[in-house]
Design a protein around this motif. Structure first.
Motif, PDB file in Angstrom:
ATOM      1  N   SER A  63     -36.726 -27.997  21.103  1.00 10.64           N
ATOM      2  CA  SER A  63     -35.411 -27.151  20.951  1.00 10.64           C
ATOM      3  C   SER A  63     -34.506 -27.387  22.049  1.00 10.64           C
ATOM      4  N   ALA A  70     -32.443 -21.205  19.055  1.00 17.02           N
ATOM      5  CA  ALA A  70     -33.170 -22.217  18.416  1.00 17.02           C
ATOM      6  C   ALA A  70     -34.888 -22.075  18.584  1.00 17.02           C
ATOM      7  N   ALA A  72     -38.572 -23.479  17.018  1.00 11.52           N
ATOM      8  CA  ALA A  72     -39.290 -24.523  16.171  1.00 11.52           C
ATOM      9  C   ALA A  72     -40.834 -24.341  16.365  1.00 11.52           C
ATOM     10  N   ALA A  95     -38.210 -24.517  11.314  1.00  8.06           N
ATOM     11  CA  ALA A  95     -37.381 -24.585  12.484  1.00  8.06           C
ATOM     12  C   ALA A  95     -35.986 -23.511  12.147  1.00  8.06           C
ATOM     13  N   ALA A 104     -33.062 -27.904  16.618  1.00  5.16           N
ATOM     14  CA  ALA A 104     -34.610 -27.593  16.701  1.00  5.16           C
ATOM     15  C   ALA A 104     -35.329 -28.466  15.728  1.00  5.16           C
TER      16      ALA A 104
END
Length: 266
Positions: A63, A70, A72, A95, A104
């Protein structure tokens, strides 16, 4: 479009290098993207117990954000019993990104491997279940992009003759916004589908795919045969806004990405 939005667009066109940061700060629009890819698979009711088994998993997340959010997530689990009961594995990737600049990525892999010693004039058989779920969502094209992909495959391998005997594949992909959405389901003659359901929802800013297969396998062997049964599953997601920037390119080239990358092996 209201007067305020028209004025902001005009300012960006005339003096983007100077005013870009302040314009983004006051803009009411918030870019948000989401992607999900999940899959599960199960072997069961083997006609005989495997002589050896292996279950493995691997996950990756990455990320990056600048003036954004972001996130993930990647998970994978697998188990293979050395009995006729079989084995199962599960992958999950997700994500999420929001605001101005982010990326991400998440990936999960899992694998089941079993070896079987089949005597001449005997059949080898088993049942299986495969499920694949994909979803993507964006708010503001074309600056945002969300992608989700998944693959479930298995094949039977004749170890002595180095030959693939039979195979199964379930593959899906979503790209939002774009024209690369697809789903593919195929199998060799000895793989039978007892029940199948494929529900694609392609197009627009929110897309999804749900696919499920219940099936069975059976093959007669006229000679002693050493088999390897290999099932492989991979799920990937990516969200980004906008396209990769100069700052992200600098991050990658400087090697910092190696620090941010989180890799887990089980």
């Amino acid at each position: 479009m209201n007067t305020k939005h028209k004025l902001i667009q005009k300012l960006i066109l005339v003096a983007a290098p100077v005013l870009a940061s302040s314009v983004l700060a006051i803009s009411p629009s918030r870019a948000a993207t989401f992607a999900l890819s999940a899959a599960e698979f199960e072997f069961e009711n083997f006609s005989q117990s495997p002589s050896g088994v292996l279950a493995s998993t691997d996950t990756d997340t990455f990320s990056f954000e600048e003036n954004g959010v972001a996130e993930a997530t990647a998970e994978a689990n697998a188990i293979f019993l050395q009995s006729t009961e079989g084995g199962t594995n599960f992958n999950f990737t997700e994500a999420f990104g929001e605001n101005q600049e982010y990326l991400a990525f998440a990936e999960s892999e899992s694998e089941l491997i079993g070896s079987f010693e089949i005597e001449a004039d005997n059949s080898f058989s088993f049942d299986f279940v495969a499920n694949l779920d994909l979803a993507t969502s964006i708010d503001n094209p074309p600056s945002e992009n969300a992608r989700a992909a998944g693959e479930i495959s298995f094949f039977l391998f004749d170890i002595d003759n180095n030959t693939v005997l039979d195979s199964f594949d379930l593959i899906g992909n979503l790209t939002t916004e774009g024209d690369n959405d697809f789903v593919a389901l195929q199998a060799s003659d000895n793989v039978n589908f007892n029940q199948e359901s494929v529900n694609p929802n392609f197009g627009g800013l929110e897309e999804s795919l749900e696919a499920s297969v219940e099936g069975s396998y059976k093959r007669l062997f006229t000679r002693n045969t050493n088999l390897a049964l290999v099932e492989f599953k991979q799920n990937r997601v990516l969200v980004q806004a906008p396209e990769p920037s100069a700052s992200l390119a600098l991050l990658v080239s400087s090697g910092v990405i190696g620090v941010i990358m989180k890799r887990r092996r089980k």
